[in-house]
Design an enzyme around this catalytic site. Structure first.
Site, PDB file in Angstrom:
ATOM      1  CG  HIS A 266       3.178  58.553 -30.889  1.00 48.61           C
ATOM      2  ND1 HIS A 266       3.265  59.705 -30.472  1.00 48.61           N
ATOM      3  CD2 HIS A 266       2.908  57.271 -31.176  1.00 48.61           C
ATOM      4  CE1 HIS A 266       5.311  58.627 -30.050  1.00 48.61           C
ATOM      5  NE2 HIS A 266       4.623  57.398 -30.565  1.00 48.61           N
ATOM      6  CG  HIS A 267      -4.761  56.160 -33.283  1.00 49.69           C
ATOM      7  ND1 HIS A 267      -5.119  55.243 -32.319  1.00 49.69           N
ATOM      8  CD2 HIS A 267      -5.718  56.581 -33.479  1.00 49.69           C
ATOM      9  CE1 HIS A 267      -7.004  55.221 -32.962  1.00 49.69           C
ATOM     10  NE2 HIS A 267      -6.711  56.374 -33.316  1.00 49.69           N
ATOM     11  N   GLY A 268      -4.382  58.929 -31.722  1.00 51.87           N
ATOM     12  CA  GLY A 268      -4.814  59.801 -30.863  1.00 51.87           C
ATOM     13  C   GLY A 268      -6.189  58.672 -29.801  1.00 51.87           C
TER      14      GLY A 268
ATOM     15  CB  THR B 299      -5.396  51.590 -31.900  1.00 52.66           C
ATOM     16  OG1 THR B 299      -5.078  52.706 -31.548  1.00 52.66           O
ATOM     17  CG2 THR B 299      -5.723  50.518 -30.998  1.00 52.66           C
TER      18      THR B 299
END
Ligand code: ZLM
Ligand code: CA
Ligand code: ZN
Length: 393
Positions: free
Chosen positions: A183-185, A215
């Protein structure tokens, strides 16, 4: 017994809070804190604690959490009871206070304890790095990268990574944050949007509207206002389903190598989310334990002080494999530990296959179709190199 000895010339510290592992998000919730127990058990069966300084972390204090999180949010987090859970049968994800109490971030017994212990591990790790008491500090209970200043998000309530990086910034001029969770941080990226003292890099599955949090597009490089020193200091590597070890490793080494040369970080914070592994309940990639670990090994080779955080990982046996293997990389024992899971390992039956390195076929019924063309990956690399030209050095 596997010839695991203290590495010569450097120190690895290992930070755990076993109390954390006893908490439950709810019966079928994907986040299972006992994966940390399984990890610790595997690390111990291989004899790795002999080669590290092992610490039991205390819970972070309210004041420590307050370094990033707002009082209003912390006060609610500290006092909310599971009974406050809004129950709306027709709409279980209905808007709730601070995003607490929905199905992703439920209110459960001991929630505040769980959060403050996760943050306690990561803060202890950061302090060891700041005091030069460790060269690599391991905090598998941390890595909760989605939490915001005043909001829980994606199974994350307290952003232990942001808190740890704030500690590192007291000593180190520039911190490189790297995130290999599927997942995006987003929470860490957002927290440091306006400073050039932290560069954030996330590799993730990107498919807005379909995959959380939506995002982290290639051209998300931080707000480009004229007076923002943080502009160009966010790097995003959006990927598709099924990426392989070979592609990921090449991409990772190219991008992190270029960033290291250009940005010259003084410390590294590496989030090792294990949901990027093949066969993860929520993940989409085809990475094996070796490919995931190769990223850790490459970061170690840069010779900078480093914190290893946990993060996602929803197939506990594979989480334990990856984080045990990565602990062995930290202490330089990765080439010495046997591939077969020790006979005496408690929980051995949990691993199904008795190897530390299951094949793709052992990890999942059918490997995912690889939707990452080498052409697209070259475009991504080109964009990142272009971005780095804007970074002062
Ligand atoms: N629904 N139960 C990664 C965080 C991913 C948001 C769609 C919830 C789940 C998921 C929860 C038992 C990290 C979304 C999903 C259903 C709104 C997400 C409870 C299954 C369950 O069975 C489940 C009733 C639950 C949640 C699946 N949630 C899968 N993906 C993501 C958050 C965190 O790995 O990066 C770091 C630790 N949430 O997609 C919805 C939009 C909630
Ligand atoms: Ca990521
Ligand atoms: Zn994740």
């Amino acid at each position: 017994e596997y010839g695991i000895v203290r590495p010569k010339g450097y120190t690895v510290s290992f930070h755990a809070a076993p109390e954390m592992e006893k908490h439950h998000f709810g019966q079928t919730h994907p986040m299972k804190p006992w994966r940390l127990t399984l990890t610790k058990s595997l690390v111990t069966s291989y004899g790795m604690p002999f080669a590290m300084d092992n610490y039991l972390s205390r819970a972070a204090t309210y004041e420590e959490l307050n370094a990033f999180h707002s009082n209003e949010y912390l006060d609610y987090l500290a006092t909310a009871e599971p009974e406050d859970q809004p129950r709306d049968i027709d709409n279980p994800d209905k808007e709730v206070k601070f995003n607490l109490g929905g199905s992703d971030c439920p209110l459960f017994y001991g929630l505040y304890n769980y959060c403050s212990m996760s943050a306690g591990c990561s803060l202890d790790a950061a302090r060891k790095i700041c005091n030069n008491q460790a060269d690599i500090a391991v905090a598998w209970g941390g890595g909760l990268h989605h939490a915001k200043k005043s909001e829980a998000s994606g199974f994350c309530y307290i952003n232990d990574i942001v808190l740890a990086i704030l500690q590192l910034l007291r000593i180190y001029p520039r911190v490189l944050y790297i995130d290999i969770d599927v997942h995006h941080g987003d929470g860490v990226e957002e927290a440091f949007f306006s400073t050039d003292r932290v560069m954030t890099v996330s590799f993730h599955k990107y498919q807005p509207e379909v995959f959380f949090p939506g995002t982290g597009s290639l051209d998300d490089n931080g707000p480009k206002s004229e007076h923002n020193p943080g502009a160009h200091h966010a790097i995003n590597v959006p990927l598709n389903d099924g990426i392989t070890d070979e592609q990921y490793e090449a991409l990772f080494k190219n991008i992190i190598g270029a960033i290291n040369e250009r940005y010259r970080p003084s410390a590294i914070a590496l989030q090792c989310g294990a949901d990027s592994l093949a066969g993860d309940r929520l993940g989409r990639f085809n990475l094996r334990v070796q490919g995931h670990g190769a990223c850790v090994k490459y970061c170690k080779s840069l010779g900078l002080p480093m914190i290893l955080f946990g993060g996602g990982g929803y197939t506990p046996r594979n989480v334990a494999r990856a984080w045990a293997y990565e602990t062995s990389i930290a202490i330089g024992a990765d080439t010495r530990i046997p591939e077969t899971i020790p006979e005496h390992a408690p929980w051995r039956e949990h691993f199904i296959h008795d190897t530390l390195f299951p094949t793709l076929e052992q990890s999942m019924n059918e490997p995912r179709h690889n939707r990452n063309s080498d052409k697209r990956l070259r475009e991504i690399v080109a964009h990142v190199h272009e971005q780095l030209r804007f970074v002062e050095h």
